[in-house]
Write a protein that holds these residues in place. Structure first.
Motif, short mmCIF file in Angstrom:
data_model
loop_
_atom_site.label_atom_id
_atom_site.label_comp_id
_atom_site.label_asym_id
_atom_site.label_seq_id
_atom_site.Cartn_x
_atom_site.Cartn_y
_atom_site.Cartn_z
N PRO A 6 1.36 -1.15 0.10
CA PRO A 6 -0.18 -0.07 -0.43
C PRO A 6 0.69 1.13 0.04
O PRO A 6 2.03 1.27 0.79
CB PRO A 6 -0.54 -0.13 1.47
N PHE A 7 0.12 1.97 -0.63
CA PHE A 7 1.35 3.50 -0.66
C PHE A 7 0.25 4.62 -0.63
O PHE A 7 -1.00 4.65 -0.39
CB PHE A 7 1.47 3.22 -2.28
N PHE A 8 0.71 5.84 -0.48
CA PHE A 8 0.07 7.57 0.28
C PHE A 8 1.00 7.86 -0.93
O PHE A 8 2.30 8.53 0.21
CB PHE A 8 -0.07 7.95 1.26
N ARG A 9 0.77 9.67 -1.64
CA ARG A 9 1.69 10.20 -2.18
C ARG A 9 1.08 11.26 -2.39
O ARG A 9 -0.22 11.38 -2.76
CB ARG A 9 2.16 8.84 -3.48
N ALA A 10 1.54 12.63 -2.22
CA ALA A 10 0.94 13.95 -2.40
C ALA A 10 1.87 14.89 -3.02
O ALA A 10 3.05 14.79 -2.56
CB ALA A 10 0.60 14.66 -0.69
N GLU A 11 1.42 15.25 -3.82
CA GLU A 11 2.19 16.34 -4.47
C GLU A 11 1.63 17.72 -4.28
O GLU A 11 0.54 18.08 -4.81
CB GLU A 11 2.27 15.68 -6.43
N HIS A 12 2.92 18.73 -4.49
CA HIS A 12 2.17 19.89 -4.31
C HIS A 12 3.13 20.88 -5.50
O HIS A 12 4.57 20.55 -5.93
CB HIS A 12 3.49 20.55 -3.33
N PHE A 13 2.27 21.29 -6.38
CA PHE A 13 2.07 22.33 -7.52
C PHE A 13 2.16 23.65 -7.22
O PHE A 13 1.46 24.37 -6.74
CB PHE A 13 1.68 21.60 -8.77
#
Length: 290
Positions: free
Chosen positions: A78-85
């Motif tokens: 399982p994974f969780f990824r957050a990206e800020h643009f």
């Protein structure tokens, strides 16, 4: 008194394969982070390239289930990824985008020469304001043939489930001419690796160079003007070349760093059928396996 051994007769330490797994259900975790910058102010005018900078962090957890033996494995991650643009100005690109799901890995050795690998990653990729077209399924299937002790060939397909990419062939070879070199020319991420140091059976240090396809597709809600509240799909893409270093420690532990250059960058909205060219950029990423 025993005589000292002749240094000329003492060879290198014996090669002991590093165990990249743990003897149990839990196989460890991994924390990743990084940023990408193009050095621009984010402006975007007619016929101009825009600026888009990114930062991200990601957490992965890994489990391993032997299905009878270590030659027949099922991995669940399982994974969780957050990206800020940040940017480009004049567009409504969301500040935050997310990806969460689980990666399923299955490996089976059919005989001494032939094995197969299947990876399926069902995930939700969105800005968490809409569920429309947020579900995505990445898939990879390979058949490996160990034609020589130091050379294997692979053939299969990879499914990106992106607005700009569907199914592509996956093929290549893995050549290990010596314990110090590993040439992994597998599309879509070819890589050449050089071992710099080793503690037999305990840890290894590797340098590498390679290339890959970057970017992804997310489901988003548009903001502003006539398209306010409209559901759409945002795709950011680019081609990457990179180099880096990683320390591998027995038991699926270690850390690494990667730097590189991204070119042929763009972002596009699917429903509006509009595409913006982006400046080339540099990136830095780091990872820690625990």
């Amino acid at each position: 008194m025993l005589a000292e051994p002749d240094p000329r007769l003492v060879g290198p330490p014996p090669e002991i394969e590093l165990e990249n797994f743990r003897r149990g259900f839990f196989q460890g975790g991994e924390l990743l982070g990084g940023f990408l910058t193009d050095g621009s102010d984010g402006s975007l005018g007619p016929g101009q390239r825009g600026g888009l900078e990114e930062t991200f962090w990601e957490l992965r957890l890994s489990t391993g289930i032997p299905l009878g033996s270590l030659d027949h494995l099922l991995g669940v991650r399982p994974f969780f990824r957050a990206e800020h643009f940040d940017g480009p100005t004049g567009t409504d690109v969301p500040e935050m985008l997310y990806s969460t799901g689980v990666s399923l890995f299955h490996r089976k050795r059919w005989n001494e020469r032939v094995s197969s690998i299947v990876i399926a990653t069902p995930a939700v990729r969105s800005d968490f304001t809409t569920s429309k077209n947020a579900f995505r399924l990445f898939g990879l299937g390979l058949v490996n043939w160990q034609c020589r002790d130091d050379l294997s060939l692979a053939l299969g397909a990879v499914y990106f489930d992106r607005s700009d990419l569907g199914v592509l062939p996956a093929f290549g070879l893995t050549w290990t001419p010596s314990p110090q070199w590993k040439v992994d020319l597998m599309m879509p991420r070819p890589q050449i690796n050089r071992r710099l140091w080793v503690q037999p059976g305990q840890a290894e240090g590797w340098a590498f160079v390679g290339g890959s396809i970057g970017g992804n597709t997310w489901a988003v809600t548009r903001e502003g003007g006539a398209r306010d509240g409209q559901k759409d799909e945002l795709t950011v893409n680019g081609l990457r070349v990179f180099g880096g270093y990683e320390t591998l420690v027995t038991g699926n532990r270690g850390w690494g760093m990667e730097v590189g250059y991204v070119f042929n960058r763009s972002l596009e909205y699917e429903r509006e059928a509009v595409e913006y060219d982006l400046h080339d950029a540099v990136f830095l990423e780091a990872s820690w396996k625990f």
